[in-house]
Design a protein around this motif. Structure first.
Motif, PDB file in Angstrom:
ATOM      1  N   UNK A 205      -7.816  -8.780   7.376  1.00  0.00           N
ATOM      2  CA  UNK A 205      -7.249  -9.799   8.251  1.00  0.00           C
ATOM      3  C   UNK A 205      -5.873 -10.241   7.736  1.00  0.00           C
ATOM      4  N   UNK A 206      -5.741 -10.395   6.399  1.00  0.00           N
ATOM      5  CA  UNK A 206      -4.447 -10.774   5.844  1.00  0.00           C
ATOM      6  C   UNK A 206      -3.395  -9.696   6.090  1.00  0.00           C
ATOM      7  N   UNK A 207      -3.788  -8.428   5.990  1.00  0.00           N
ATOM      8  CA  UNK A 207      -2.854  -7.334   6.270  1.00  0.00           C
ATOM      9  C   UNK A 207      -2.432  -7.368   7.736  1.00  0.00           C
ATOM     10  N   UNK A 208      -3.392  -7.620   8.616  1.00  0.00           N
ATOM     11  CA  UNK A 208      -3.065  -7.714  10.042  1.00  0.00           C
ATOM     12  C   UNK A 208      -2.129  -8.875  10.315  1.00  0.00           C
ATOM     13  N   UNK A 209      -2.323  -9.965   9.577  1.00  0.00           N
ATOM     14  CA  UNK A 209      -1.442 -11.122   9.738  1.00  0.00           C
ATOM     15  C   UNK A 209      -0.026 -10.791   9.297  1.00  0.00           C
ATOM     16  N   UNK A 210       0.096 -10.078   8.151  1.00  0.00           N
ATOM     17  CA  UNK A 210       1.420  -9.721   7.649  1.00  0.00           C
ATOM     18  C   UNK A 210       2.139  -8.761   8.584  1.00  0.00           C
ATOM     19  N   UNK A 211       1.378  -7.907   9.281  1.00  0.00           N
ATOM     20  CA  UNK A 211       1.984  -6.971  10.233  1.00  0.00           C
ATOM     21  C   UNK A 211       2.311  -7.635  11.564  1.00  0.00           C
ATOM     22  N   UNK A 212       1.915  -8.890  11.736  1.00  0.00           N
ATOM     23  CA  UNK A 212       2.185  -9.573  12.986  1.00  0.00           C
ATOM     24  C   UNK A 212       1.180  -9.292  14.068  1.00  0.00           C
ATOM     25  N   UNK A 213       0.017  -8.721  13.722  1.00  0.00           N
ATOM     26  CA  UNK A 213      -1.001  -8.381  14.722  1.00  0.00           C
ATOM     27  C   UNK A 213      -1.892  -9.563  15.046  1.00  0.00           C
ATOM     28  N   UNK A 214      -2.062 -10.490  14.095  1.00  0.00           N
ATOM     29  CA  UNK A 214      -2.880 -11.665  14.332  1.00  0.00           C
ATOM     30  C   UNK A 214      -2.143 -12.883  13.803  1.00  0.00           C
ATOM     31  N   UNK A 215      -2.550 -14.051  14.273  1.00  0.00           N
ATOM     32  CA  UNK A 215      -1.992 -15.318  13.828  1.00  0.00           C
ATOM     33  C   UNK A 215      -3.135 -16.206  13.377  1.00  0.00           C
ATOM     34  N   UNK A 216      -3.081 -16.681  12.125  1.00  0.00           N
ATOM     35  CA  UNK A 216      -4.128 -17.538  11.579  1.00  0.00           C
ATOM     36  C   UNK A 216      -3.721 -18.989  11.793  1.00  0.00           C
ATOM     37  N   UNK A 217      -4.547 -19.730  12.525  1.00  0.00           N
ATOM     38  CA  UNK A 217      -4.286 -21.131  12.800  1.00  0.00           C
ATOM     39  C   UNK A 217      -5.357 -21.966  12.116  1.00  0.00           C
ATOM     40  N   UNK A 218      -4.973 -22.770  11.110  1.00  0.00           N
ATOM     41  CA  UNK A 218      -5.958 -23.595  10.422  1.00  0.00           C
ATOM     42  C   UNK A 218      -6.746 -24.464  11.388  1.00  0.00           C
ATOM     43  N   UNK A 219      -8.047 -24.542  11.177  1.00  0.00           N
ATOM     44  CA  UNK A 219      -8.984 -25.332  11.974  1.00  0.00           C
ATOM     45  C   UNK A 219      -9.122 -24.803  13.400  1.00  0.00           C
TER      46      UNK A 219
END
Length: 414
Positions: A19-33
């Motif tokens: 998931x972190x790799x996907x976030x770094x590639x711009x594929x996902x966005x992690x939104x706290x809460x």
């Protein structure tokens, strides 16, 4: 993370890293809460406008055009690593004048950014042409540059402005230096005045020759008194040794030199060539972005909690141990595991607890902290008794594990 690991039959650590790799590639966005959501393009959309001046200061950017427009707000970062058509697609939905477009040595993309009315950030040491600078000034646009890659800049940006924190993992000068507006020995005093004289706190500045090799140090007192048309080499100090560092020097060692010697600037050298500068402001950015908060123990400083995927029962840390510390700590695995358990109990409000018993396993010695995770799981059993299971692992190996039993004395539940 637990649901994903169970569905794919992989460890929680592997699911977390994916998931972190996907976030770094711009594929996902992690939104706290809120959770993790997919996105359609590699871009960073901000909740509020950020002044370009703040970006320049905190990311160590060089301004080539639009100095008078640095209070302009930036709403979106666009990573331009595709085609012109891809750039236009990413700009869709947001006014171009609110976008900062990160681009390497791609003249076609650079020109397209300016033509659409977007602001330009050149990465990997790329520099604008005079034509681009003139076009930007006419259109009231900003052109910035950095010696770092787009990936490094986005990570540093997220660490400062995004809701989640993703620390840079490089401690070398090359990841934090600024790309200078070179002062050549045959330039005139007016050039120095244009770029550096106003508001500069540095005591000296390096001059380079046509091969970017150090020529000497500019005597700022002479330069201030000289006529604008005078050659800079005539204002060079008779005896002035410019402090130098290499691309691979450790930032902490450089910071120590600055403090001990009272230095305000050092030239970054790649062999005989000057490729950048380091100032106290760059060192402050490094410590502000990479250093964790003050902790009670050394082991705690090695743990970086990921708040976006942690909850009351399961906490995930990334482990970052300086190589210099690997040889100095005899029981580093146990120290880190105990520290994580201590943090987990305090996180749920159990500050007055007692460790009753525990079991410790160390199947393989830690040689490097690269890709290491620590997963802490907490479970309340009977009354005020808690079982904490902490484990250090990476994708393939479990290095150490502790199962601890703690109790909270009567009357001290909170």
């Amino acid at each position: 993370m637990r649901e994903l690991s169970a569905q794919l039959n992989v460890s929680e650590g592997t699911a977390y890293k994916a998931v972190k790799e996907a976030e770094q590639r711009g594929l996902v966005l992690v939104k706290p809460k809120a959770g993790t959501v997919r996105v359609k393009s590699e871009r960073s959309v901000l909740d509020q406008m950020i002044p370009a001046a703040d970006l320049c200061s905190l990311l160590g950017l060089t301004v080539h055009a639009g100095k008078e427009h640095l209070r302009h707000g930036i709403r979106k970062l666009v990573i331009c690593n595709g085609s012109v058509q891809d750039l236009l697609r990413q700009l869709g939905g947001t006014p171009a004048e609110a976008c900062l477009c990160l681009c390497g040595d791609r003249p076609d993309i650079q020109d397209a950014v300016l033509s659409t009315g977007g602001h330009l950030l050149l990465t990997d040491g790329a520099r604008p042409t005079w034509t681009q600078i003139s076009q930007a000034e006419r259109s009231e646009l900003i052109i910035l540059s950095s010696a770092q890659s787009a990936y490094s800049l986005v990570r540093a940006f997220d660490a400062e402005f995004a809701e989640h924190t993703d620390y840079s993992d490089s401690d070398q000068v090359s990841s934090w230096m600024q790309t200078p507006d070179y002062l050549y020995y045959n330039d005139i005093v007016a050039d120095w005045q244009q770029f550096y004289a106003e508001g500069s706190f540095i005591k000296q500045y390096p001059l380079v020759d046509d091969n970017l090799e150090l020529y000497g140090g500019l005597d700022l007192w002479r330069a201030s008194a000289a006529v604008p048309s005078q050659k800079l080499r005539s204002a060079a100090a008779d005896e002035m040794q410019i402090p130098t560092v290499s691309l691979t020097d450790d930032l902490k060692a450089v910071a120590k030199r600055f403090v001990v010697n009272g230095e305000t600037l050092a030239a970054v050298m790649d062999g005989k060539r000057m490729v950048g500068t380091i100032t106290p402001n760059d060192l402050l950015r490094y410590y502000m972005i990479t250093e964790p908060n003050s902790y009670e123990s050394a082991a705690e400083s090695f743990l970086e909690k990921d708040n976006t995927v942690s909850d009351e029962n399961t906490v995930i840390y990334r482990i970052r141990i300086p190589e210099s510390e690997m040889k100095n700590i005899a029981h580093i695995e146990m120290d880190i595991l105990l520290c994580a358990a201590d943090n987990h109990l305090r996180q749920i409000g159990k500050t007055a607890f007692k460790l009753d018993s525990g079991t410790f396993f160390a199947t393989k010695k830690i040689r490097s902290s690269e890709s290491l995770l620590l997963i802490s799981k907490l479970q309340q059993t009977a009354g005020s008794t808690y079982v904490i299971e902490t484990e250090i692992n990476d994708d393939t190996t479990s290095y150490a594990k502790a199962v601890l039993v703690a109790s909270v004395p009567d009357g001290k539940e909170e």
